[in-house]
Design a protein around this motif. Structure first.
Motif, PDB file in Angstrom:
ATOM      1  N   ARG A  69       0.829  -1.212   0.000  1.00 61.87           N
ATOM      2  CA  ARG A  69       0.000   0.000   0.000  1.00 61.87           C
ATOM      3  C   ARG A  69       0.864   1.263   0.000  1.00 61.87           C
ATOM      4  N   LEU A  70       1.944   1.223   0.782  1.00 58.52           N
ATOM      5  CA  LEU A  70       2.848   2.359   0.832  1.00 58.52           C
ATOM      6  C   LEU A  70       3.471   2.608  -0.541  1.00 58.52           C
ATOM      7  N   ILE A  71       3.909   1.548  -1.182  1.00 54.47           N
ATOM      8  CA  ILE A  71       4.516   1.689  -2.511  1.00 54.47           C
ATOM      9  C   ILE A  71       3.487   2.223  -3.498  1.00 54.47           C
ATOM     10  N   ARG A  72       2.258   1.710  -3.441  1.00 54.79           N
ATOM     11  CA  ARG A  72       1.203   2.198  -4.335  1.00 54.79           C
ATOM     12  C   ARG A  72       0.917   3.678  -4.099  1.00 54.79           C
ATOM     13  N   ARG A  73       0.841   4.068  -2.833  1.00 51.96           N
ATOM     14  CA  ARG A  73       0.602   5.484  -2.522  1.00 51.96           C
ATOM     15  C   ARG A  73       1.746   6.354  -3.008  1.00 51.96           C
ATOM     16  N   LEU A  74       2.971   5.900  -2.816  1.00 52.26           N
ATOM     17  CA  LEU A  74       4.124   6.678  -3.273  1.00 52.26           C
ATOM     18  C   LEU A  74       4.146   6.808  -4.798  1.00 52.26           C
ATOM     19  N   VAL A  75       3.814   5.724  -5.480  1.00 51.05           N
ATOM     20  CA  VAL A  75       3.763   5.769  -6.939  1.00 51.05           C
ATOM     21  C   VAL A  75       2.663   6.724  -7.390  1.00 51.05           C
ATOM     22  N   LEU A  76       1.498   6.630  -6.779  1.00 49.98           N
ATOM     23  CA  LEU A  76       0.383   7.514  -7.129  1.00 49.98           C
ATOM     24  C   LEU A  76       0.749   8.970  -6.836  1.00 49.98           C
ATOM     25  N   PHE A  77       1.325   9.213  -5.680  1.00 46.77           N
ATOM     26  CA  PHE A  77       1.731  10.566  -5.307  1.00 46.77           C
ATOM     27  C   PHE A  77       2.783  11.097  -6.287  1.00 46.77           C
ATOM     28  N   SER A  78       3.745  10.248  -6.655  1.00 50.27           N
ATOM     29  CA  SER A  78       4.770  10.651  -7.620  1.00 50.27           C
ATOM     30  C   SER A  78       4.149  10.973  -8.972  1.00 50.27           C
ATOM     31  N   LEU A  79       3.183  10.161  -9.380  1.00 50.62           N
ATOM     32  CA  LEU A  79       2.502  10.398 -10.643  1.00 50.62           C
ATOM     33  C   LEU A  79       1.757  11.721 -10.621  1.00 50.62           C
ATOM     34  N   VAL A  80       1.061  11.987  -9.524  1.00 51.13           N
ATOM     35  CA  VAL A  80       0.332  13.254  -9.398  1.00 51.13           C
ATOM     36  C   VAL A  80       1.305  14.431  -9.425  1.00 51.13           C
ATOM     37  N   ILE A  81       2.406  14.313  -8.707  1.00 50.95           N
ATOM     38  CA  ILE A  81       3.409  15.381  -8.681  1.00 50.95           C
ATOM     39  C   ILE A  81       3.989  15.599 -10.080  1.00 50.95           C
ATOM     40  N   MET A  82       4.289  14.515 -10.779  1.00 46.30           N
ATOM     41  CA  MET A  82       4.836  14.639 -12.135  1.00 46.30           C
ATOM     42  C   MET A  82       3.831  15.310 -13.068  1.00 46.30           C
ATOM     43  N   LEU A  83       2.554  14.961 -12.942  1.00 46.91           N
ATOM     44  CA  LEU A  83       1.527  15.610 -13.762  1.00 46.91           C
ATOM     45  C   LEU A  83       1.442  17.101 -13.449  1.00 46.91           C
ATOM     46  N   MET A  84       1.511  17.436 -12.172  1.00 47.96           N
ATOM     47  CA  MET A  84       1.460  18.847 -11.790  1.00 47.96           C
ATOM     48  C   MET A  84       2.673  19.606 -12.322  1.00 47.96           C
ATOM     49  N   HIS A 138       4.008  27.462 -18.039  1.00 40.46           N
ATOM     50  CA  HIS A 138       5.141  28.389 -18.056  1.00 40.46           C
ATOM     51  C   HIS A 138       5.620  28.622 -19.484  1.00 40.46           C
ATOM     52  N   TRP A 139       5.714  27.564 -20.265  1.00 37.80           N
ATOM     53  CA  TRP A 139       6.159  27.677 -21.648  1.00 37.80           C
ATOM     54  C   TRP A 139       5.201  28.566 -22.448  1.00 37.80           C
ATOM     55  N   ASN A 140       3.897  28.348 -22.272  1.00 37.12           N
ATOM     56  CA  ASN A 140       2.910  29.173 -22.972  1.00 37.12           C
ATOM     57  C   ASN A 140       3.016  30.639 -22.541  1.00 37.12           C
ATOM     58  N   GLN A 141       3.249  30.867 -21.258  1.00 36.76           N
ATOM     59  CA  GLN A 141       3.383  32.240 -20.771  1.00 36.76           C
ATOM     60  C   GLN A 141       4.636  32.907 -21.347  1.00 36.76           C
TER      61      GLN A 141
END
Length: 126
Positions: free
Chosen positions: A32-47, A55-58
């Motif tokens: 569960r910890l690994i899944r949460r970390l992967v999900l959190f990393s994915l969300v952070i990468m998307l953000m 930023h590029w568009n600006q």
């Protein structure tokens, strides 16, 4: 070593069952910890990706606006030069002698006793 493992028997005591249950819980917690970390990393990468894209568009928009601003500044400078020229012309047109000179050159206005000779523009025909 594999022979030795085959000869070891497993005890089915209450303690071993509790220990096995504890190990299984720890494995589930770890998954569960690994899944949460992967999900959190994915969300952070998307953000980060979305913010990078924004930023590029600006930056592109800023470059366009800067270019437009410089173009408008040049146009403003040209219009100010025209305004100065037109103000000078207005001042000259308020002077009667200047208006008379324009009338004499463009409209063949004459003073008393003057004669106007109109010459042909171009090469003589002789």
């Amino acid at each position: 070593m594999s022979e030795r493992r085959k000869t070891v028997t497993r005890l089915d005591s209450n303690y071993v069952q509790q220990y096995d249950a504890y190990i299984e819980r720890q494995k589930r917690k770890r998954r569960r910890l690994i899944r949460r970390l992967v999900l959190f990393s994915l969300v952070i990468m998307l953000m980060i990706g979305a913010m990078g894209f924004y930023h590029w568009n600006q930056r592109i928009l800023h470059a366009e606006k800067t270019e437009e601003y410089e173009k408008l500044q040049e146009e403003l400078a040209e219009l100010k030069r025209q305004e100065e020229h037109l103000k000078e012309e207005i001042e000259l047109l308020n002077d009667e002698s200047y208006v008379l000179d324009i009338a004499r050159t463009n409209y063949f206005f004459t003073k008393k006793g003057e004669l106007i000779f109109k010459l042909q523009d171009g090469d003589p025909s002789y």
